[in-house]
Design a protein around this motif. Structure first.
Motif, PDB file in Angstrom:
ATOM      1  N   SER A  94     -13.003  41.302  -9.334  1.00 27.49           N
ATOM      2  CA  SER A  94     -13.744  39.923  -9.643  1.00 27.49           C
ATOM      3  C   SER A  94     -15.061  40.047 -10.144  1.00 27.49           C
ATOM      4  O   SER A  94     -15.639  40.773  -9.863  1.00 27.49           O
ATOM      5  CB  SER A  94     -13.524  39.077  -8.348  1.00 27.49           C
ATOM      6  OG  SER A  94     -14.195  39.448  -7.469  1.00 27.49           O
ATOM      7  N   THR A  95     -15.611  38.814 -10.504  1.00 23.19           N
ATOM      8  CA  THR A  95     -16.990  38.799 -10.822  1.00 23.19           C
ATOM      9  C   THR A  95     -17.596  37.559  -9.933  1.00 23.19           C
ATOM     10  O   THR A  95     -18.628  36.957 -10.085  1.00 23.19           O
ATOM     11  CB  THR A  95     -17.131  38.155 -12.300  1.00 23.19           C
ATOM     12  OG1 THR A  95     -16.117  36.954 -12.611  1.00 23.19           O
ATOM     13  CG2 THR A  95     -16.625  39.359 -13.459  1.00 23.19           C
ATOM     14  N   GLY A  96     -16.807  37.061  -9.006  1.00 18.69           N
ATOM     15  CA  GLY A  96     -17.178  36.035  -8.153  1.00 18.69           C
ATOM     16  C   GLY A  96     -15.693  35.512  -7.452  1.00 18.69           C
ATOM     17  O   GLY A  96     -14.686  36.108  -7.347  1.00 18.69           O
ATOM     18  N   GLY A  97     -16.081  33.898  -7.431  1.00 27.79           N
ATOM     19  CA  GLY A  97     -15.019  33.269  -6.862  1.00 27.79           C
ATOM     20  C   GLY A  97     -14.624  33.509  -5.147  1.00 27.79           C
ATOM     21  O   GLY A  97     -15.678  34.045  -4.508  1.00 27.79           O
ATOM     22  N   GLY A  98     -13.551  33.351  -4.675  1.00 30.84           N
ATOM     23  CA  GLY A  98     -13.050  33.733  -3.416  1.00 30.84           C
ATOM     24  C   GLY A  98     -11.724  33.003  -3.142  1.00 30.84           C
ATOM     25  O   GLY A  98     -11.021  32.464  -4.170  1.00 30.84           O
ATOM     26  N   ALA A  99     -11.554  32.884  -1.960  1.00 31.65           N
ATOM     27  CA  ALA A  99     -10.200  32.110  -1.471  1.00 31.65           C
ATOM     28  C   ALA A  99     -10.447  30.998  -0.660  1.00 31.65           C
ATOM     29  O   ALA A  99     -11.508  30.877   0.064  1.00 31.65           O
ATOM     30  CB  ALA A  99      -9.646  33.109  -0.616  1.00 31.65           C
ATOM     31  N   SER A 100      -9.592  30.044  -0.737  1.00 33.43           N
ATOM     32  CA  SER A 100      -9.881  28.759   0.197  1.00 33.43           C
ATOM     33  C   SER A 100      -8.477  28.047   0.447  1.00 33.43           C
ATOM     34  O   SER A 100      -7.316  28.314  -0.285  1.00 33.43           O
ATOM     35  CB  SER A 100     -10.638  27.528  -0.717  1.00 33.43           C
ATOM     36  OG  SER A 100      -9.848  27.193  -1.731  1.00 33.43           O
ATOM     37  N   VAL A 101      -8.332  27.669   1.680  1.00 30.88           N
ATOM     38  CA  VAL A 101      -7.162  27.027   2.203  1.00 30.88           C
ATOM     39  C   VAL A 101      -7.514  25.758   2.724  1.00 30.88           C
ATOM     40  O   VAL A 101      -8.236  25.782   3.845  1.00 30.88           O
ATOM     41  CB  VAL A 101      -6.195  27.950   3.192  1.00 30.88           C
ATOM     42  CG1 VAL A 101      -5.100  27.264   3.571  1.00 30.88           C
ATOM     43  CG2 VAL A 101      -5.781  29.160   2.490  1.00 30.88           C
ATOM     44  N   SER A 102      -7.049  24.695   2.533  1.00 32.53           N
ATOM     45  CA  SER A 102      -7.256  23.347   2.958  1.00 32.53           C
ATOM     46  C   SER A 102      -5.912  22.190   2.935  1.00 32.53           C
ATOM     47  O   SER A 102      -5.122  22.484   2.166  1.00 32.53           O
ATOM     48  CB  SER A 102      -8.593  22.686   2.105  1.00 32.53           C
ATOM     49  OG  SER A 102      -8.273  22.471   0.936  1.00 32.53           O
ATOM     50  N   TRP A 103      -5.969  21.123   3.861  1.00 34.36           N
ATOM     51  CA  TRP A 103      -5.201  20.403   3.586  1.00 34.36           C
ATOM     52  C   TRP A 103      -5.433  19.338   2.724  1.00 34.36           C
ATOM     53  O   TRP A 103      -6.740  18.264   3.331  1.00 34.36           O
ATOM     54  CB  TRP A 103      -4.874  19.736   5.226  1.00 34.36           C
ATOM     55  CG  TRP A 103      -4.104  20.839   6.162  1.00 34.36           C
ATOM     56  CD1 TRP A 103      -4.720  21.611   6.872  1.00 34.36           C
ATOM     57  CD2 TRP A 103      -2.714  21.010   6.158  1.00 34.36           C
ATOM     58  NE1 TRP A 103      -3.790  22.500   7.363  1.00 34.36           N
ATOM     59  CE2 TRP A 103      -2.601  22.020   7.085  1.00 34.36           C
ATOM     60  CE3 TRP A 103      -1.803  20.516   5.557  1.00 34.36           C
ATOM     61  CZ2 TRP A 103      -1.260  22.586   7.518  1.00 34.36           C
ATOM     62  CZ3 TRP A 103      -0.275  21.074   5.771  1.00 34.36           C
ATOM     63  CH2 TRP A 103      -0.258  21.796   6.872  1.00 34.36           C
ATOM     64  N   LEU A 104      -4.815  18.893   1.757  1.00 35.55           N
ATOM     65  CA  LEU A 104      -4.907  17.606   0.958  1.00 35.55           C
ATOM     66  C   LEU A 104      -4.607  16.422   1.661  1.00 35.55           C
ATOM     67  O   LEU A 104      -5.169  15.485   1.894  1.00 35.55           O
ATOM     68  CB  LEU A 104      -4.101  17.575  -0.248  1.00 35.55           C
ATOM     69  CG  LEU A 104      -4.125  16.635  -1.168  1.00 35.55           C
ATOM     70  CD1 LEU A 104      -5.611  16.662  -1.852  1.00 35.55           C
ATOM     71  CD2 LEU A 104      -3.267  16.648  -2.490  1.00 35.55           C
ATOM     72  N   THR A 105      -3.266  16.487   2.563  1.00 34.45           N
ATOM     73  CA  THR A 105      -2.955  15.234   3.383  1.00 34.45           C
ATOM     74  C   THR A 105      -2.498  15.949   4.720  1.00 34.45           C
ATOM     75  O   THR A 105      -1.554  16.790   4.474  1.00 34.45           O
ATOM     76  CB  THR A 105      -2.000  14.550   2.870  1.00 34.45           C
ATOM     77  OG1 THR A 105      -0.852  15.407   2.084  1.00 34.45           O
ATOM     78  CG2 THR A 105      -2.557  13.522   1.551  1.00 34.45           C
ATOM     79  N   PRO A 106      -2.555  15.496   5.747  1.00 31.28           N
ATOM     80  CA  PRO A 106      -2.217  16.043   6.970  1.00 31.28           C
ATOM     81  C   PRO A 106      -0.809  15.497   7.154  1.00 31.28           C
ATOM     82  O   PRO A 106      -0.292  14.711   6.538  1.00 31.28           O
ATOM     83  CB  PRO A 106      -3.035  15.719   8.152  1.00 31.28           C
ATOM     84  CG  PRO A 106      -3.667  14.317   7.461  1.00 31.28           C
ATOM     85  CD  PRO A 106      -3.773  14.448   6.291  1.00 31.28           C
ATOM     86  N   GLU A 107      -0.267  16.308   8.212  1.00 32.32           N
ATOM     87  CA  GLU A 107       1.137  15.717   8.783  1.00 32.32           C
ATOM     88  C   GLU A 107       1.131  14.215   9.208  1.00 32.32           C
ATOM     89  O   GLU A 107       0.237  13.821   9.732  1.00 32.32           O
ATOM     90  CB  GLU A 107       1.849  16.756   9.888  1.00 32.32           C
ATOM     91  CG  GLU A 107       3.144  16.383  10.278  1.00 32.32           C
ATOM     92  CD  GLU A 107       3.491  17.108  11.117  1.00 32.32           C
ATOM     93  OE1 GLU A 107       5.012  17.316  11.362  1.00 32.32           O
ATOM     94  OE2 GLU A 107       2.776  18.169  11.486  1.00 32.32           O
ATOM     95  N   ALA A 108       2.157  13.610   8.952  1.00 41.02           N
ATOM     96  CA  ALA A 108       2.020  12.028   8.984  1.00 41.02           C
ATOM     97  C   ALA A 108       2.024  11.870  10.694  1.00 41.02           C
ATOM     98  O   ALA A 108       2.940  12.579  11.125  1.00 41.02           O
ATOM     99  CB  ALA A 108       3.054  11.276   8.513  1.00 41.02           C
ATOM    100  N   SER A 109       1.488  11.021  11.282  1.00 45.62           N
ATOM    101  CA  SER A 109       1.457  10.804  12.615  1.00 45.62           C
ATOM    102  C   SER A 109       2.664   9.863  13.165  1.00 45.62           C
ATOM    103  O   SER A 109       3.074   9.107  12.248  1.00 45.62           O
ATOM    104  CB  SER A 109       0.021   9.868  13.140  1.00 45.62           C
ATOM    105  OG  SER A 109      -0.113   8.845  12.427  1.00 45.62           O
TER     106      SER A 109
END
Length: 280
Positions: free
Chosen positions: A265-280
């Motif tokens: 790589s010349t940079g960048g990385g990894a990401s993990v996130s929730w766009l929308t969570p589980e409905a309540s």
């Protein structure tokens, strides 16, 4: 329909996508009930990395070539690497499994797979690859038409992989619309949508369109290997996952950084996130 994946097979985007796919399938296998896999852009099933087209770009050298013959940088990569090993039992890396072969390696006798490919030559190759395999059906069809035709599956459990070649300028919009339709037909299914990271604004628009559908429980996993200072190259790979298996986010938060460190790589990385969570 000019895209030919043989030029890109086994590159970093494939490695990321197929590693996550194999993890999802591993989770599905944990319960005895049968499941179904629908692959809407299936390709030809396997790719010869020693062929002239593959060697012309040599993209696999910076992908699976960096992992082959070395200890796995994270245990979560084991299902994926096992599937690659199964096609290369002599220890020499020649064959790369596309998503159909990754999925087929995970199927049990009670499971099945539906493969869809629009390109006529690729569809013929795919039918030949899985000839006489009763667990696999192959259809030459438009991907988004197939979502209507094959969902919901009789098994009630399973995965839909939507992995377009991004030849069309409106592909992000078609994916969001296709997901909305498919989710209405099968709200409990797992959906994995792959996308290239070239122009970040296009990715944001796509994610915003999915968020506006109101679909709950949407996970975003991304791996980038270049700084996002240009849209003229492939800077990274993303997966939008609906109804991800339990604790997949935790596994990916550990696995993707390890994968990033293992690939050039010349940079960048990894990401993990929730766009929308589980409905309540």
């Amino acid at each position: 329909m000019n895209y030919r994946h043989i030029f890109h097979a086994g590159n970093p985007a494939d490695v990321m996508k197929h590693a996550v796919l194999a993890l999802i399938l591993d989770h599905l296998r944990a319960k005895p009930a049968p499941f179904c896999v629908l692959d809407t852009h299936a390709g030809i099933g396997r790719y010869d990395l020693t062929s002239e087209p593959a060697r012309k770009t040599a993209e696999s050298d910076d992908g699976i070539g960096r992992l082959w013959g070395r200890p796995a940088p994270h245990p979560g990569l084991a299902p994926y690497l096992d599937a690659v090993q199964a096609l290369n039992p002599d220890g020499a890396l020649r064959w790369y499994p596309g998503s159909p072969r990754i999925a087929r390696a995970a199927l049990r006798p009670q499971d099945r797979m539906v493969l869809v490919e629009l390109h006529p030559d690729d569809a013929r190759s795919l039918k030949s690859e899985f000839a006489d395999d009763r667990a696999v059906s192959v259809h030459q069809s438009d991907a988004y038409t197939a979502l209507k035709a094959h969902l919901p599956p009789k098994e009630k459990r399973g995965l839909v992989l939507i992995d377009p070649p991004f030849e069309q300028p409106d592909e992000f919009a078609r994916m969001a619309e296709g997901l909305a339709l498919a989710h209405r037909r099968w709200s409990t299914g797992i959906f994995a949508l792959w996308y290239p990271i070239k122009e970040r604004a296009a990715v944001w628009r796509f994610q915003d369109a999915v968020e506006k559908t109101g679909i709950p429980k949407v996970l975003i996993a991304e791996l980038t290997w270049h700084p996002e200072d240009t849209h003229l190259r492939l800077n990274g790979s993303g997966l939008l996952i609906v109804n991800p298996p339990w604790k997949l986010d935790e596994t990916l938060r550990a696995m993707l950084p390890a994968l990033h460190d293992a690939l050039p790589s010349t940079g960048g990385g990894a990401s993990v996130s929730w766009l929308t969570p589980e409905a309540s």
